[in-house]
Design a protein around this motif. Structure first.
Motif, PDB file in Angstrom:
ATOM      1  N   PHE A  52      12.173 -60.206  -2.519  1.00 14.97           N
ATOM      2  CA  PHE A  52      11.654 -59.629  -3.752  1.00 14.97           C
ATOM      3  C   PHE A  52      11.650 -58.121  -3.507  1.00 14.97           C
ATOM      4  O   PHE A  52      11.002 -57.650  -2.567  1.00 14.97           O
ATOM      5  N   GLY A  53      12.361 -57.380  -4.295  1.00 14.44           N
ATOM      6  CA  GLY A  53      12.449 -55.940  -4.073  1.00 14.44           C
ATOM      7  C   GLY A  53      11.947 -55.153  -5.261  1.00 14.44           C
ATOM      8  O   GLY A  53      12.345 -55.415  -6.396  1.00 14.44           O
ATOM      9  N   THR A  54      11.062 -54.199  -5.020  1.00 15.05           N
ATOM     10  CA  THR A  54      10.453 -53.425  -6.092  1.00 15.05           C
ATOM     11  C   THR A  54      10.460 -51.940  -5.742  1.00 15.05           C
ATOM     12  O   THR A  54      10.044 -51.548  -4.646  1.00 15.05           O
ATOM     13  N   ILE A  55      10.957 -51.133  -6.663  1.00 16.87           N
ATOM     14  CA  ILE A  55      10.842 -49.677  -6.543  1.00 16.87           C
ATOM     15  C   ILE A  55       9.654 -49.252  -7.393  1.00 16.87           C
ATOM     16  O   ILE A  55       9.600 -49.558  -8.586  1.00 16.87           O
ATOM     17  N   TRP A  56       8.694 -48.572  -6.776  1.00 15.22           N
ATOM     18  CA  TRP A  56       7.474 -48.202  -7.495  1.00 15.22           C
ATOM     19  C   TRP A  56       7.357 -46.688  -7.661  1.00 15.22           C
ATOM     20  O   TRP A  56       7.892 -45.910  -6.895  1.00 15.22           O
ATOM     21  N   ASN A  57       6.663 -46.304  -8.718  1.00 15.34           N
ATOM     22  CA  ASN A  57       6.369 -44.893  -9.015  1.00 15.34           C
ATOM     23  C   ASN A  57       4.882 -44.760  -9.295  1.00 15.34           C
ATOM     24  O   ASN A  57       4.321 -45.543 -10.074  1.00 15.34           O
ATOM     25  N   LEU A  58       4.240 -43.796  -8.695  1.00 11.86           N
ATOM     26  CA  LEU A  58       2.812 -43.571  -8.907  1.00 11.86           C
ATOM     27  C   LEU A  58       2.559 -42.088  -9.154  1.00 11.86           C
ATOM     28  O   LEU A  58       2.851 -41.249  -8.303  1.00 11.86           O
ATOM     29  N   SER A  59       2.047 -41.784 -10.327  1.00 13.77           N
ATOM     30  CA  SER A  59       1.670 -40.398 -10.624  1.00 13.77           C
ATOM     31  C   SER A  59       0.155 -40.288 -10.571  1.00 13.77           C
ATOM     32  O   SER A  59      -0.568 -41.180 -11.022  1.00 13.77           O
ATOM     33  N   ILE A  60      -0.327 -39.184 -10.004  1.00 17.49           N
ATOM     34  CA  ILE A  60      -1.767 -38.955  -9.846  1.00 17.49           C
ATOM     35  C   ILE A  60      -2.127 -37.628 -10.509  1.00 17.49           C
ATOM     36  O   ILE A  60      -1.511 -36.596 -10.216  1.00 17.49           O
ATOM     37  N   GLN A  61      -3.091 -37.664 -11.376  1.00 16.71           N
ATOM     38  CA  GLN A  61      -3.561 -36.446 -12.042  1.00 16.71           C
ATOM     39  C   GLN A  61      -4.979 -36.149 -11.577  1.00 16.71           C
ATOM     40  O   GLN A  61      -5.886 -36.961 -11.767  1.00 16.71           O
ATOM     41  N   GLY A  62      -5.134 -34.998 -10.939  1.00 11.23           N
ATOM     42  CA  GLY A  62      -6.462 -34.588 -10.491  1.00 11.23           C
ATOM     43  C   GLY A  62      -6.930 -33.355 -11.248  1.00 11.23           C
ATOM     44  O   GLY A  62      -6.758 -33.267 -12.459  1.00 11.23           O
ATOM     45  N   ARG A  63      -7.492 -32.400 -10.532  1.00  9.90           N
ATOM     46  CA  ARG A  63      -7.955 -31.153 -11.168  1.00  9.90           C
ATOM     47  C   ARG A  63      -7.691 -30.002 -10.208  1.00  9.90           C
ATOM     48  O   ARG A  63      -8.059 -30.062  -9.032  1.00  9.90           O
ATOM     49  N   ALA A  64      -7.046 -28.968 -10.714  1.00  8.62           N
ATOM     50  CA  ALA A  64      -6.698 -27.820  -9.886  1.00  8.62           C
ATOM     51  C   ALA A  64      -7.933 -26.978  -9.564  1.00  8.62           C
ATOM     52  O   ALA A  64      -8.884 -26.917 -10.349  1.00  8.62           O
ATOM     53  N   ALA A  65      -7.890 -26.338  -8.420  1.00  7.53           N
ATOM     54  CA  ALA A  65      -8.958 -25.410  -8.015  1.00  7.53           C
ATOM     55  C   ALA A  65      -8.425 -24.527  -6.899  1.00  7.53           C
ATOM     56  O   ALA A  65      -7.401 -24.841  -6.275  1.00  7.53           O
ATOM     57  N   HIS A  66      -9.103 -23.430  -6.650  1.00  7.24           N
ATOM     58  CA  HIS A  66      -8.718 -22.556  -5.543  1.00  7.24           C
ATOM     59  C   HIS A  66      -9.148 -23.226  -4.245  1.00  7.24           C
ATOM     60  O   HIS A  66     -10.169 -23.923  -4.196  1.00  7.24           O
ATOM     61  N   SER A  67      -8.366 -23.014  -3.196  1.00  3.34           N
ATOM     62  CA  SER A  67      -8.684 -23.659  -1.920  1.00  3.34           C
ATOM     63  C   SER A  67     -10.008 -23.196  -1.339  1.00  3.34           C
ATOM     64  O   SER A  67     -10.583 -23.862  -0.477  1.00  3.34           O
ATOM     65  N   SER A  68     -10.520 -22.032  -1.817  1.00  4.28           N
ATOM     66  CA  SER A  68     -11.818 -21.548  -1.339  1.00  4.28           C
ATOM     67  C   SER A  68     -12.979 -22.268  -2.019  1.00  4.28           C
ATOM     68  O   SER A  68     -14.117 -22.192  -1.569  1.00  4.28           O
ATOM     69  N   THR A  69     -12.692 -22.968  -3.110  1.00  4.90           N
ATOM     70  CA  THR A  69     -13.730 -23.732  -3.820  1.00  4.90           C
ATOM     71  C   THR A  69     -13.234 -25.159  -4.069  1.00  4.90           C
ATOM     72  O   THR A  69     -13.084 -25.601  -5.212  1.00  4.90           O
ATOM     73  N   PRO A  70     -12.969 -25.897  -3.011  1.00  8.39           N
ATOM     74  CA  PRO A  70     -12.393 -27.232  -3.153  1.00  8.39           C
ATOM     75  C   PRO A  70     -13.294 -28.197  -3.922  1.00  8.39           C
ATOM     76  O   PRO A  70     -12.801 -29.155  -4.513  1.00  8.39           O
ATOM     77  N   HIS A  71     -14.611 -27.926  -3.916  1.00  3.83           N
ATOM     78  CA  HIS A  71     -15.548 -28.831  -4.599  1.00  3.83           C
ATOM     79  C   HIS A  71     -15.380 -28.801  -6.116  1.00  3.83           C
ATOM     80  O   HIS A  71     -15.892 -29.670  -6.821  1.00  3.83           O
ATOM     81  N   LYS A  72     -14.654 -27.794  -6.620  1.00  6.71           N
ATOM     82  CA  LYS A  72     -14.441 -27.696  -8.065  1.00  6.71           C
ATOM     83  C   LYS A  72     -13.164 -28.414  -8.533  1.00  6.71           C
ATOM     84  O   LYS A  72     -12.895 -28.473  -9.736  1.00  6.71           O
ATOM     85  N   GLY A  73     -12.417 -28.950  -7.589  1.00  7.36           N
ATOM     86  CA  GLY A  73     -11.169 -29.621  -7.951  1.00  7.36           C
ATOM     87  C   GLY A  73     -11.164 -31.086  -7.555  1.00  7.36           C
ATOM     88  O   GLY A  73     -12.115 -31.618  -6.979  1.00  7.36           O
ATOM     89  N   LEU A  74     -10.085 -31.741  -7.919  1.00  5.22           N
ATOM     90  CA  LEU A  74      -9.821 -33.113  -7.482  1.00  5.22           C
ATOM     91  C   LEU A  74      -8.432 -33.093  -6.834  1.00  5.22           C
ATOM     92  O   LEU A  74      -7.429 -32.898  -7.514  1.00  5.22           O
ATOM     93  N   ASP A  75      -8.384 -33.260  -5.535  1.00  2.83           N
ATOM     94  CA  ASP A  75      -7.164 -33.063  -4.762  1.00  2.83           C
ATOM     95  C   ASP A  75      -6.230 -34.270  -4.883  1.00  2.83           C
ATOM     96  O   ASP A  75      -6.450 -35.328  -4.276  1.00  2.83           O
ATOM     97  N   ALA A  76      -5.154 -34.100  -5.662  1.00  2.00           N
ATOM     98  CA  ALA A  76      -4.213 -35.195  -5.890  1.00  2.00           C
ATOM     99  C   ALA A  76      -3.439 -35.557  -4.623  1.00  2.00           C
ATOM    100  O   ALA A  76      -3.090 -36.722  -4.417  1.00  2.00           O
ATOM    101  N   ILE A  77      -3.171 -34.579  -3.772  1.00  3.59           N
ATOM    102  CA  ILE A  77      -2.471 -34.863  -2.525  1.00  3.59           C
ATOM    103  C   ILE A  77      -3.324 -35.728  -1.608  1.00  3.59           C
ATOM    104  O   ILE A  77      -2.850 -36.715  -1.035  1.00  3.59           O
ATOM    105  N   TYR A  78      -4.568 -35.373  -1.499  1.00  5.44           N
ATOM    106  CA  TYR A  78      -5.481 -36.155  -0.663  1.00  5.44           C
ATOM    107  C   TYR A  78      -5.597 -37.578  -1.202  1.00  5.44           C
ATOM    108  O   TYR A  78      -5.598 -38.552  -0.432  1.00  5.44           O
ATOM    109  N   GLU A  79      -5.659 -37.711  -2.519  1.00 12.30           N
ATOM    110  CA  GLU A  79      -5.778 -39.036  -3.121  1.00 12.30           C
ATOM    111  C   GLU A  79      -4.514 -39.854  -2.859  1.00 12.30           C
ATOM    112  O   GLU A  79      -4.580 -41.055  -2.593  1.00 12.30           O
ATOM    113  N   GLY A  80      -3.356 -39.198  -2.920  1.00 14.90           N
ATOM    114  CA  GLY A  80      -2.113 -39.890  -2.617  1.00 14.90           C
ATOM    115  C   GLY A  80      -2.082 -40.397  -1.189  1.00 14.90           C
ATOM    116  O   GLY A  80      -1.649 -41.525  -0.919  1.00 14.90           O
TER     117      GLY A  80
END
Length: 395
Positions: free
Chosen positions: A186-214
């Motif tokens: 059984f072969g499946t090609i999957w695609n997953l898009s993640i939408q977070g929230r942008a923020a400056h790296s100096s204030t990470p608590h104000k964003g949602l890190d899509a890379i980390y979630e991935g």
């Protein structure tokens, strides 16, 4: 070919078979756009006397030889598309289409089918069945309509059994590999898009890190493989693409992941697909928006009676050669021919692997390798197997 049991009349057609393959090798085309390829094959079959059925908007077609409407019908599938890579074979029949090459050997599949058809129609009086050759578009890409679309268009209507082959240049020509039951994953090609929230790296608590979630999702999938699937049932999860972020000092707003999942049984396949749904729900609870989509093929299940027919047909050709059958491992890759077996009456169908290598000539490459060579002598071997199968069908 004296070591093989080849009909003398077919042996006389050897150069025709090579002409078919070399001509098709020169004009490889992308999945779903096999216009020249389809036209070439249709022309050969139409001149031979087959009834051609085309489908508006698609390159796939049917070639029928009707003996008697009361007789059963056998179908043979040949796939037509090529791969998007340069042809490095560098010989007299190298691809003339830049960036495209028959590096999966579909030109060989078509040549075998065409030669078989030309022989069969000359011996129509020996038939105890009706014959259909299915020339299929887009086997290589799951997101482009291929075998599933051909089924939808009616390629399996009235078909009692359906067969296909796939060449394997890592296997010496004159050998066959086949297995009862499961033949591909059984072969499946999957695609997953993640939408977070942008923020400056100096204030990470104000964003949602899509890379980390991935990254978290990938780790969760590895956990699913390790702890949720049967260790005796192979399961493979892979991520081949991970894109996210746009600047080095920012929290990534979005990420896109693509990969594959493969399984050897339906239950494991469902576990892997459902795992993504659970992961998506967890992401939503963490504030992310995700979208998961996939395309894929079901596994090929070879019908035992059809396997026996193929084995008997092959044994008539390969009497002096070793055959591998009923004990080979299923391929971990997937194949959309499975849709045709699923749609066939009583799910009667089978696929086998035909050796197309020649170690003495240095032809021992794997599918999709570059350059990809095949031994032309495999054309007669494959054609004789189809001919034996067809002439014995219905008797």
């Amino acid at each position: 070919m004296q070591d093989f049991v080849i009909d003398s009349k077919l042996l006389a057609m050897k150069e025709l078979g090579e002409h078919f393959r070399h001509s098709l090798h020169k004009i490889p085309e992308v999945s779903g756009a096999e216009y020249k390829t389809s036209a070439f094959c249709q022309d050969v079959l139409k001149k031979a006397g087959f009834k051609i059925t085309t489908f508006e908007g698609y390159t796939g077609f049917l070639a029928d030889l009707d003996k008697d409407c009361n007789l059963p019908r056998i179908a043979i599938r040949a796939d037509m598309d090529a791969l998007e890579m340069n042809d490095l074979t560098n010989n007299e029949h190298t691809s003339t289409h830049k960036g495209l090459a028959h590096n999966c050997g579909h030109d060989l599949h078509m040549a075998i089918a065409l030669l078989s058809a030309c022989f069969i129609i000359q011996h129509k009086e020996k038939l105890s069945c009706n014959v259909r050759f299915i020339f299929q578009m887009a086997e290589e890409k799951a997101h482009i309509p291929g075998a599933n679309k051909m089924v939808e268009l009616g390629c399996m209507e009235g078909v009692d059994e359906v067969y296909a082959l796939h060449n394997d240049a890592s296997l010496e020509y004159g050998s066959v590999k086949i297995n009862n039951g499961i033949m591909s994953s059984f072969g499946t090609i999957w695609n997953l898009s993640i939408q977070g929230r942008a923020a400056h790296s100096s204030t990470p608590h104000k964003g949602l890190d899509a890379i980390y979630e991935g990254a978290r999702i990938l780790m969760d999938m590895e956990h699913i493989i390790a702890k949720k699937t049967d260790p005796f049932s192979p399961a493979v999860f892979s991520c081949g693409m991970f894109q996210g972020g746009s600047i080095p000092n920012g929290i990534a707003e979005s990420a896109l992941l693509k990969g594959t999942i493969r399984a050897m049984d339906k239950e494991t396949n469902e576990i892997l697909k459902n795992a993504f749904k659970d992961i998506e729900e967890q992401s939503a609870l963490r504030g992310f928006k995700t979208r998961f989509s996939y395309d894929g093929y079901p596994a090929i299940f070879n019908h035992a009676a059809c396997v026996q027919r193929l084995v008997e047909s092959a044994q008539k050709v390969l009497k002096n050669h070793n055959m591998l059958f009923q004990s080979c491992e299923p391929m971990s890759a997937s194949e959309d021919f499975s849709y045709m077996i699923e749609a066939c009456r009583d799910k009667k169908g089978a696929m086998y692997f035909l050796g197309s290598g020649n170690a003495k000539k240095g032809i021992c490459n794997y599918l999709h390798s570059n350059p990809y060579y095949v031994e032309d002598k495999a054309i007669l071997v494959g054609a004789q197997i189809w001919i034996n199968l067809i002439l014995s069908f219905g008797k």
